[in-house]
Motif scaffolding. Structure first.
Motif, PDB file in Angstrom:
ATOM      1  N   TRP A  72      -2.624   1.339   7.324  1.00  0.00           N
ATOM      2  CA  TRP A  72      -1.689   0.552   6.494  1.00  0.00           C
ATOM      3  C   TRP A  72      -1.525  -0.878   6.999  1.00  0.00           C
ATOM      4  O   TRP A  72      -0.823  -1.670   6.378  1.00  0.00           O
ATOM      5  CB  TRP A  72      -0.368   1.270   6.287  1.00  0.00           C
ATOM      6  CG  TRP A  72       0.328   1.874   7.470  1.00  0.00           C
ATOM      7  CD1 TRP A  72       0.286   3.196   7.847  1.00  0.00           C
ATOM      8  CD2 TRP A  72       1.184   1.224   8.405  1.00  0.00           C
ATOM      9  NE1 TRP A  72       1.057   3.392   8.967  1.00  0.00           N
ATOM     10  CE2 TRP A  72       1.629   2.197   9.342  1.00  0.00           C
ATOM     11  CE3 TRP A  72       1.632  -0.101   8.565  1.00  0.00           C
ATOM     12  CZ2 TRP A  72       2.480   1.898  10.406  1.00  0.00           C
ATOM     13  CZ3 TRP A  72       2.487  -0.405   9.619  1.00  0.00           C
ATOM     14  CH2 TRP A  72       2.896   0.582  10.525  1.00  0.00           C
ATOM     15  N   ALA A 113       4.506   3.270   3.204  1.00  0.00           N
ATOM     16  CA  ALA A 113       5.423   2.347   3.872  1.00  0.00           C
ATOM     17  C   ALA A 113       4.999   2.214   5.329  1.00  0.00           C
ATOM     18  O   ALA A 113       4.391   3.137   5.866  1.00  0.00           O
ATOM     19  CB  ALA A 113       6.847   2.905   3.785  1.00  0.00           C
ATOM     20  N   PRO A 114       5.276   1.126   5.998  1.00  0.00           N
ATOM     21  CA  PRO A 114       6.135   0.031   5.527  1.00  0.00           C
ATOM     22  C   PRO A 114       5.406  -1.065   4.738  1.00  0.00           C
ATOM     23  O   PRO A 114       6.079  -1.878   4.124  1.00  0.00           O
ATOM     24  CB  PRO A 114       6.678  -0.548   6.840  1.00  0.00           C
ATOM     25  CG  PRO A 114       5.588  -0.317   7.834  1.00  0.00           C
ATOM     26  CD  PRO A 114       4.938   0.984   7.428  1.00  0.00           C
ATOM     27  N   THR A 115       4.090  -1.090   4.712  1.00  0.00           N
ATOM     28  CA  THR A 115       3.408  -2.212   4.050  1.00  0.00           C
ATOM     29  C   THR A 115       3.048  -1.919   2.604  1.00  0.00           C
ATOM     30  O   THR A 115       2.873  -2.842   1.810  1.00  0.00           O
ATOM     31  CB  THR A 115       2.098  -2.566   4.785  1.00  0.00           C
ATOM     32  OG1 THR A 115       1.254  -1.406   4.741  1.00  0.00           O
ATOM     33  CG2 THR A 115       2.353  -2.976   6.225  1.00  0.00           C
ATOM     34  N   GLY A 116       2.855  -0.633   2.272  1.00  0.00           N
ATOM     35  CA  GLY A 116       2.371  -0.292   0.945  1.00  0.00           C
ATOM     36  C   GLY A 116       0.898  -0.582   0.746  1.00  0.00           C
ATOM     37  O   GLY A 116       0.388  -0.520  -0.373  1.00  0.00           O
TER      38      GLY A 116
END
Ligand code: FE
Length: 132
Positions: A72, A113-116
């Motif tokens: 991610w 998450a946290p970045t998607g």
């Protein structure tokens, strides 16, 4: 500034396996579930197979179900370069090693998450270094 690694195709060919060369220098894609790292759960870092640039940490690896190692987030934004790729009648974002220009894979916005984000990488472009 990152010092760029520049080599001729001939030099890359000598250093890499045919599959590593095809993926990194010719923007190839390994078949899903065939690579070395999609199912690797060891702690450590993934470096560029061409130049050793540290690209991804096992801390950000997740089970994407795609058959390619998925992360991610890169170790540092500066270590990868993202470029628009309009091949195969799709609009995708290609991910390259910022140090040597190796093709690594693509990044999609359907990650956790946290970045998607979902950095969908080819095992053949990576060299895993187990945490000691
Ligand atoms: Fe590289």
């Amino acid at each position: 500034m990152i010092e760029k690694v520049v080599k001729t195709n001939e030099e890359w060919r000598k250093q890499l396996t045919p599959q590593q060369y095809h993926v990194t220098r010719e923007k190839g894609t390994e078949r899903a579930f065939t690579g070395e790292y999609w199912n690797n759960h060891e702690p450590g870092i993934y470096r560029c197979v061409c130049c050793g640039n540290p690209l991804f940490s096992s801390d950000t690896k997740f089970e994407s179900g795609t058959g390619w190692p998925s992360f991610w987030q890169p170790i540092a934004d500066d270590n990868v370069e993202e470029k628009e790729d309009r091949s195969l009648w799709m609009r995708r974002i290609e991910v390259e090693c910022s140090q040597c220009g190796a093709h690594l894979g693509h990044v999609f916005d359907d990650g956790p998450a946290p970045t998607g984000l979902r950095y969908c990488m080819n095992s053949a472009s990576l060299k895993f270094e187990k945490k000691s």
